[in-house]
Design a protein around this motif. Structure first.
Motif, PDB file in Angstrom:
ATOM      1  N   THR A 149       0.998  -1.062   0.195  1.00 60.87           N
ATOM      2  CA  THR A 149       0.010   0.060  -0.159  1.00 60.87           C
ATOM      3  C   THR A 149       0.833   1.224   0.012  1.00 60.87           C
ATOM      4  O   THR A 149       1.542   1.971   1.059  1.00 60.87           O
ATOM      5  CB  THR A 149      -0.943  -0.176   1.153  1.00 60.87           C
ATOM      6  OG1 THR A 149      -1.684  -1.198   1.130  1.00 60.87           O
ATOM      7  CG2 THR A 149      -1.953   1.572   1.154  1.00 60.87           C
ATOM      8  N   ILE A 157       4.738   3.477   3.687  1.00 61.05           N
ATOM      9  CA  ILE A 157       3.449   4.434   3.779  1.00 61.05           C
ATOM     10  C   ILE A 157       2.789   3.268   4.367  1.00 61.05           C
ATOM     11  O   ILE A 157       2.413   3.250   5.605  1.00 61.05           O
ATOM     12  CB  ILE A 157       3.049   4.663   2.313  1.00 61.05           C
ATOM     13  CG1 ILE A 157       4.127   6.020   1.744  1.00 61.05           C
ATOM     14  CG2 ILE A 157       1.770   5.701   2.528  1.00 61.05           C
ATOM     15  CD1 ILE A 157       3.821   6.396   0.618  1.00 61.05           C
ATOM     16  N   ASN A 223      -2.746   4.435  -6.686  1.00 60.23           N
ATOM     17  CA  ASN A 223      -4.176   4.298  -6.887  1.00 60.23           C
ATOM     18  C   ASN A 223      -4.451   3.517  -7.761  1.00 60.23           C
ATOM     19  O   ASN A 223      -5.776   3.381  -8.245  1.00 60.23           O
ATOM     20  CB  ASN A 223      -5.114   5.683  -6.947  1.00 60.23           C
ATOM     21  CG  ASN A 223      -5.168   6.323  -5.429  1.00 60.23           C
ATOM     22  OD1 ASN A 223      -5.264   5.663  -4.508  1.00 60.23           O
ATOM     23  ND2 ASN A 223      -4.657   7.518  -5.224  1.00 60.23           N
TER      24      ASN A 223
ATOM     25  N   LEU B 139     -12.063   1.771  -4.771  1.00 62.95           N
ATOM     26  CA  LEU B 139     -11.456   3.096  -4.781  1.00 62.95           C
ATOM     27  C   LEU B 139     -12.207   4.337  -4.284  1.00 62.95           C
ATOM     28  O   LEU B 139     -12.082   4.972  -3.246  1.00 62.95           O
ATOM     29  CB  LEU B 139     -10.634   3.755  -5.989  1.00 62.95           C
ATOM     30  CG  LEU B 139     -10.279   5.112  -6.084  1.00 62.95           C
ATOM     31  CD1 LEU B 139      -9.143   5.256  -5.298  1.00 62.95           C
ATOM     32  CD2 LEU B 139     -10.158   5.729  -7.554  1.00 62.95           C
ATOM     33  N   VAL B 140     -13.671   4.344  -4.852  1.00 60.54           N
ATOM     34  CA  VAL B 140     -14.912   5.243  -4.228  1.00 60.54           C
ATOM     35  C   VAL B 140     -14.949   5.076  -2.948  1.00 60.54           C
ATOM     36  O   VAL B 140     -15.194   5.838  -2.057  1.00 60.54           O
ATOM     37  CB  VAL B 140     -15.726   5.383  -5.447  1.00 60.54           C
ATOM     38  CG1 VAL B 140     -16.773   6.450  -4.903  1.00 60.54           C
ATOM     39  CG2 VAL B 140     -15.038   5.732  -6.761  1.00 60.54           C
ATOM     40  N   ALA B 143     -12.603   6.043  -0.345  1.00 62.19           N
ATOM     41  CA  ALA B 143     -12.507   7.507  -0.220  1.00 62.19           C
ATOM     42  C   ALA B 143     -13.739   7.866   0.435  1.00 62.19           C
ATOM     43  O   ALA B 143     -13.681   8.718   1.630  1.00 62.19           O
ATOM     44  CB  ALA B 143     -12.647   8.052  -1.774  1.00 62.19           C
ATOM     45  N   ALA B 147     -11.350   5.757   4.591  1.00 61.25           N
ATOM     46  CA  ALA B 147      -9.950   5.135   4.457  1.00 61.25           C
ATOM     47  C   ALA B 147      -8.858   5.797   3.913  1.00 61.25           C
ATOM     48  O   ALA B 147      -7.745   5.842   4.311  1.00 61.25           O
ATOM     49  CB  ALA B 147      -9.979   3.800   4.030  1.00 61.25           C
ATOM     50  N   ALA B 148      -9.367   6.474   2.797  1.00 59.99           N
ATOM     51  CA  ALA B 148      -8.314   7.046   1.942  1.00 59.99           C
ATOM     52  C   ALA B 148      -7.698   8.350   2.611  1.00 59.99           C
ATOM     53  O   ALA B 148      -6.444   8.765   2.374  1.00 59.99           O
ATOM     54  CB  ALA B 148      -8.799   7.474   0.493  1.00 59.99           C
ATOM     55  N   THR B 151      -4.791   7.374   4.619  1.00 62.13           N
ATOM     56  CA  THR B 151      -3.646   6.618   4.141  1.00 62.13           C
ATOM     57  C   THR B 151      -2.943   7.223   2.736  1.00 62.13           C
ATOM     58  O   THR B 151      -3.657   8.102   2.055  1.00 62.13           O
ATOM     59  CB  THR B 151      -4.162   5.470   3.398  1.00 62.13           C
ATOM     60  OG1 THR B 151      -4.847   4.833   4.467  1.00 62.13           O
ATOM     61  CG2 THR B 151      -3.309   4.471   2.639  1.00 62.13           C
ATOM     62  N   GLY B 152      -1.710   7.299   2.928  1.00 58.65           N
ATOM     63  CA  GLY B 152      -0.891   8.144   2.073  1.00 58.65           C
ATOM     64  C   GLY B 152       0.078   9.083   2.736  1.00 58.65           C
ATOM     65  O   GLY B 152       0.090   9.002   4.209  1.00 58.65           O
ATOM     66  N   PRO B 158      -4.028  10.998  -1.276  1.00 56.06           N
ATOM     67  CA  PRO B 158      -4.709  10.172  -0.634  1.00 56.06           C
ATOM     68  C   PRO B 158      -4.849   8.868  -1.391  1.00 56.06           C
ATOM     69  O   PRO B 158      -4.875   8.804  -2.485  1.00 56.06           O
ATOM     70  CB  PRO B 158      -6.192  10.773  -0.244  1.00 56.06           C
ATOM     71  CG  PRO B 158      -6.146  12.072  -0.678  1.00 56.06           C
ATOM     72  CD  PRO B 158      -4.929  12.273  -1.531  1.00 56.06           C
ATOM     73  N   LEU B 159      -4.539   7.799  -0.549  1.00 58.62           N
ATOM     74  CA  LEU B 159      -4.241   6.471  -1.191  1.00 58.62           C
ATOM     75  C   LEU B 159      -5.095   5.435  -1.243  1.00 58.62           C
ATOM     76  O   LEU B 159      -5.601   5.423   0.077  1.00 58.62           O
ATOM     77  CB  LEU B 159      -2.870   5.904  -1.212  1.00 58.62           C
ATOM     78  CG  LEU B 159      -1.826   6.560  -1.805  1.00 58.62           C
ATOM     79  CD1 LEU B 159      -0.385   5.904  -1.212  1.00 58.62           C
ATOM     80  CD2 LEU B 159      -1.575   6.733  -3.150  1.00 58.62           C
ATOM     81  N   LYS B 160      -5.638   4.549  -2.061  1.00 55.94           N
ATOM     82  CA  LYS B 160      -6.221   3.370  -1.904  1.00 55.94           C
ATOM     83  C   LYS B 160      -5.531   2.387  -1.256  1.00 55.94           C
ATOM     84  O   LYS B 160      -4.267   2.315  -1.580  1.00 55.94           O
ATOM     85  CB  LYS B 160      -6.716   2.784  -3.312  1.00 55.94           C
ATOM     86  CG  LYS B 160      -7.444   1.487  -3.286  1.00 55.94           C
ATOM     87  CD  LYS B 160      -7.765   1.325  -4.941  1.00 55.94           C
ATOM     88  CE  LYS B 160      -8.434  -0.139  -5.065  1.00 55.94           C
ATOM     89  NZ  LYS B 160      -7.822  -0.996  -4.238  1.00 55.94           N
ATOM     90  N   SER B 161      -6.113   1.761  -0.404  1.00 58.32           N
ATOM     91  CA  SER B 161      -5.311   0.408  -0.080  1.00 58.32           C
ATOM     92  C   SER B 161      -5.217  -0.757  -0.902  1.00 58.32           C
ATOM     93  O   SER B 161      -5.911  -0.695  -1.951  1.00 58.32           O
ATOM     94  CB  SER B 161      -5.614  -0.199   1.373  1.00 58.32           C
ATOM     95  OG  SER B 161      -7.063  -0.576   1.122  1.00 58.32           O
ATOM     96  N   PHE B 162      -4.054  -1.536  -1.094  1.00 53.71           N
ATOM     97  CA  PHE B 162      -3.834  -2.525  -1.973  1.00 53.71           C
ATOM     98  C   PHE B 162      -4.988  -3.455  -2.068  1.00 53.71           C
ATOM     99  O   PHE B 162      -5.505  -3.871  -1.154  1.00 53.71           O
ATOM    100  CB  PHE B 162      -2.558  -3.053  -1.743  1.00 53.71           C
ATOM    101  CG  PHE B 162      -2.041  -4.217  -2.712  1.00 53.71           C
ATOM    102  CD1 PHE B 162      -1.374  -3.616  -3.746  1.00 53.71           C
ATOM    103  CD2 PHE B 162      -2.332  -5.492  -2.718  1.00 53.71           C
ATOM    104  CE1 PHE B 162      -0.915  -4.505  -4.831  1.00 53.71           C
ATOM    105  CE2 PHE B 162      -1.970  -6.430  -3.766  1.00 53.71           C
ATOM    106  CZ  PHE B 162      -1.284  -5.783  -4.704  1.00 53.71           C
ATOM    107  N   GLY B 163      -5.311  -3.800  -3.250  1.00 54.28           N
ATOM    108  CA  GLY B 163      -6.209  -4.773  -3.527  1.00 54.28           C
ATOM    109  C   GLY B 163      -7.721  -4.663  -3.178  1.00 54.28           C
ATOM    110  O   GLY B 163      -7.955  -3.433  -3.561  1.00 54.28           O
ATOM    111  N   ASN B 166     -11.033  -2.916   1.325  1.00 56.56           N
ATOM    112  CA  ASN B 166     -12.096  -2.233   1.683  1.00 56.56           C
ATOM    113  C   ASN B 166     -13.203  -3.286   1.478  1.00 56.56           C
ATOM    114  O   ASN B 166     -14.142  -3.423   2.617  1.00 56.56           O
ATOM    115  CB  ASN B 166     -12.581  -1.052   0.772  1.00 56.56           C
ATOM    116  CG  ASN B 166     -11.596   0.090   1.096  1.00 56.56           C
ATOM    117  OD1 ASN B 166     -11.478   0.449   2.187  1.00 56.56           O
ATOM    118  ND2 ASN B 166     -11.000   0.728  -0.026  1.00 56.56           N
TER     119      ASN B 166
END
Lengths: 409, 397
Positions: A149, A157, A223, B139-140, B143, B147-148, B151-152, B158-163, B166
């Protein structure tokens, strides 16, 4: 407490958990009606074990509070008697602590065949790392979640909150409910060994299969989606807000995710169908993905002159997935969905030490057994008399004697 | 050889989910529930999700493990008939609004006929409100769910968590809802519907975010009801990923700060940390800040793997930042015989094992319930339902 039936009415849980993961598991079950008896002691009630600490306030509502000084061997028979009456015993100490107290699975299950006994340790029982000490950031690092992530070229991060603690808690609740369902069929309880590390590694399922099948190691992608080529797919800066304590708090962002060619065409229309967007190379997901840096810059130009809410509303009205990057303040003050639920509510019973406390609701809306009433966090030992009378039939005098001699402290 | 009983052996589930809820049904299926997942004659679109191994989706192999697949067209009379029969035969129906067959599934009528039925209705935002029809892929959803924003880092968006992290939260809640409602039935209660909003699920699992809002005045160092994204630095200021001479490591002096300082003293790296001012209770935030500064320089001289093991020997909860390839050879996972075999059309691939271990009713990826075959292969509804004992008496195969 409401008198209306709830799905887990009658389930007794003896709760030796602390910090977040374990208490979140039992909070979830307590919200659904289980009688969760939280064991604490005056000696241990410091930092996040202190019932007035905000962290404790968040994860220990709807439970009853029992004080047991487990460092006093004279207190342990009470714990043993409670465990023998419990449907569920749960802890998240390092492996072996409850055994040393005489309430390990073998001892308890010998007298209580139906007990579901859950140990939520960091690494599980056995193996070279079984004694390792972990908190959620430790697990995130070890389980690959931190490395993945983030943005390419950085591995410092990671997920910005203790995701795995919540998920270990939810998986602990799933395990308990599954074991109780099994018990309803067989009459027997069993032991559940939940390694929070293994729960965390599990979340990378497709990437692990990809490694073993194709020898491809997943990498951070910001992203983007790790395996599907889609664009635009990111978060974009909008007009700033105001009143934040720092510049970054005034930043406003919107997430836009074009999952299909149709989404892209609709987004083009919203942007006024600029000439650049008509390039043939942008007509496919793969083509847009190859030019995503340019697309992100163009899209940022467009979003930068609008509020995040405006972009979201315009996109969604046009059938394009988009959403404001909501902060905690947004969730509590600007989110009409959460307000309507209502998702956040003051807890009716006032905490004598803190005053007003708050609950974010259990996000499960049962049609016939609603779980929307929550009781305040209790002080250490506040429910000694009631719990010990209900579970063990102890008299008020016996409880008072235990409190006086330090066993119940 | 007969399959071992799982914890949920005997529980029947009809899986009408998409990516928002499919993980929840996986949790049920891997614990032994009998799960049927209908898909269109053209195949489940989730079979196209990457990564792939030859022609098989590894995404689908993981998330749709332990299912029986039936290919059908619910718009036809026959398809509707089989859908009705499956609903009548099942204990739990799990739906995601807009997923395959959900519109045609007459669950309300089924609940009237069979009061023990449990129906889980997962949607992005619930069944009412101004955002009810909003589109929210992961992603949305992350957000809007909060969560987003946390994160970042200050120099990243602001970042989406991997995979799918959510939707794995909403999935876990799906399993909890289903099992709680089933237990209520087993204890003499009625079946019911349980509505779940992905949005609320994500917002309920943000650790410090709501705490910061509710109790800002009780948190030392809080100057605002929100804490902006700041990389890996934990809200307590006492956990952070640092770059070592080789590799990266999550470093923390918590919970035993004195032991950490003593360790630095042993290595003559303590700088000014033995100044008594840092041990005054009111200076705790200052002490944490200074310890982290000193650790930054100290860690930069170390090898991450070596430091990780040294820290754990001292009961300090450091965490070595591991990539996927290192996980694949992890000694703890190997010692606990954790990995499982996933059946694909092209053969068997190793993959993740159980998120929990039951002493008597094993979690299992069952080779007999391959997710790999094409949906039409052996997927006549009648034969599948007969095979798993879902046909009611009098129904013909």
């Amino acid at each position: 407490m409401t008198a209306a039936p709830r799905p887990l009415d009658g389930i007794r849980i003896l709760d030796f958990t602390h910090v977040l993961a374990g208490p979140f598991a039992t909070r979830t079950l307590a919200d659904m009606g289980a009688d969760v008896v939280k064991v604490n002691s005056v000696e241990r009630a410091v930092a996040t074990n202190d019932p007035t600490h905000p962290y404790y306030l968040m994860w220990n509502r709807s439970k009853r509070a029992l004080s047991l000084n487990m460092s006093n061997p004279e207190a342990r028979p009470i714990a043993r008697a409670l465990a023998e009456k419990a449907d569920v015993v749960i802890d998240n100490f390092s492996v072996g602590v409850l055994d040393r107290w005489g309430i390990g699975y073998d001892a308890v299950s010998a007298e209580n065949e139906g007990v579901v006994y859950v140990q939520m340790s960091g690494m599980g029982e056995g193996g070279p790392w079984s004694k390792f000490v972990t908190y959620a950031p430790t697990i995130h690092a070890l389980a690959g979640l931190t490395q993945l992530t983030g943005v390419p070229g950085r591995e410092d991060i990671g997920v910005g909150f203790s995701y795995n603690d919540h998920q270990a808690g939810l998986h602990g609740a799933v395990a308990i409910l599954a074991a109780l369902t099994s018990r309803a069929r067989t009459g027997r309880g069993q032991r559940v060994d939940l390694s929070q590390f293994e729960t965390g590694v599990n979340f990378l399922g497709p990437s692990l299969l990809d490694w073993f099948g194709n020898a491809r190691a997943a990498a951070p992608v910001g992203n983007d989606l790790p395996y599907d080529q889609l664009a635009p797919h990111g978060t974009y800066l909008c007009l700033p807000g105001s009143g934040g304590a720092s510049a970054i708090e005034d930043e406003r962002w919107v997430a836009i995710a074009c999952m299909t060619n149709d989404h892209w065409q609709r987004l083009r229309g919203l942007m006024g169908t600029p000439d650049w967007s008509g390039a043939a190379t942008l007509e496919t997901n793969a083509g847009r993905h190859a030019q995503r840096t340019m697309l992100d810059a163009r899209l940022s130009d467009w979003t930068g002159s609008q509020s995040a809410t405006t972009v979201m509303e315009r996109c969604q009205a046009a059938g394009v997935p988009a959403g404001v990057v909501q902060t905690g303040i947004d969730l509590m003050e600007n989110d009409p969905q959460l307000a309507a639920a209502p998702f956040c509510q003051p807890i009716e019973s006032i905490n004598p030490a803190i005053g007003q406390t708050f609950a974010d609701r259990l996000p499960l809306h049962f049609s016939k057994t609603p779980c929307d009433q929550y009781s305040r966090v209790r002080e250490v030992g506040e429910d000694n008399a009631a719990v010990l009378a209900d579970w063990l039939g102890m008299s008020a005098a016996e409880v008072a004697a235990g409190e006086a001699d330090g066993r119940l402290s | 050889m007969a399959e071992q009983e799982g914890a949920l052996t005997g529980i029947k589930v009809l899986d009408l989910t998409d990516e928002r809820g499919i993980y929840g049904v996986k949790l049920l299926a891997d614990l032994g529930a009998d799960v049927v997942r209908p898909e269109s004659l053209g195949g489940d679109p989730l079979r196209a999700r990457g990564p792939h191994f030859e022609n098989s989706s590894l995404w689908h192999a993981y998330f749709a493990s332990n299912r029986r697949f039936v290919a059908m067209d619910p718009e036809t009379e026959n398809g509707q008939l089989w859908l009705d029969r499956m609903i009548d035969a099942t204990d739990i129906v799990v739906t995601c609004v807009g997923a395959f067959c959900v519109e045609q599934a007459n669950v309300s009528a089924a609940l009237d006929r069979r009061p023990s039925l449990v129906v889980i209705d997962l949607s992005s935002f619930g069944d009412s409100g101004p955002w009810k029809d909003y589109l929210a892929p992961d992603l949305v959803a992350g957000a809007l769910g909060g969560a987003a924003a946390t994160t970042g880092d200050v120099d990243t968006p602001p970042l989406k968590s991997f995979g799918e992290l959510n939707f794995m939260v909403s999935g876990a809640y799906v399993a909890i809802a289903a099992l709680s409602a089933v237990l209520h039935v087993k204890n003499g209660g009625e079946g019911q519907r349980v509505g779940i909003s992905v949005h609320e699920c994500i917002a309920s699992c943000l650790e410090h975010v709501l705490m910061w809002y509710f109790y800002e005045d009780k948190l030392a160092g809080a100057s605002s009801p929100q804490l902006p994204r700041r990389g890996s630095l934990h809200w307590s200021n006492a956990y952070k990923v640092m770059n070592a001479a080789s590799g990266s490591i999550m470093v923390t002096p918590a919970p035993d700060f004195e032991a950490q300082i003593f360790w630095l003293v042993e290595q003559d790296a303590q700088q000014d940390l033995i100044d008594p001012k840092y041990f005054e209770p009111e200076n705790a935030p200052l002490m944490i800040e200074r310890v982290m500064e000193v650790l930054h320089g100290w860690v930069a001289t170390k090898d991450a793997e070596t430091l990780f093991h040294e820290a754990q020997e001292r009961h300090a909860p450091y965490g070595w930042v591991l990539p996927v390839d290192k996980l694949a050879s992890n000694p703890q996972l190997e010692a606990r015989d954790w990995w499982a075999d996933y059946p694909l059309a092209e053969g068997v691939i190793q993959g993740p094992g159980a998120p929990y271990r039951f002493s008597d009713t094993p979690w299992e990826i069952r080779a007999t319930r391959s997710s790999a075959p094409a949906p039409l292969e052996g997927a006549d509804p009648a034969s599948v339902l007969a095979d798993i004992g879902w046909l009611a008496e009098g129904d013909s195969a």
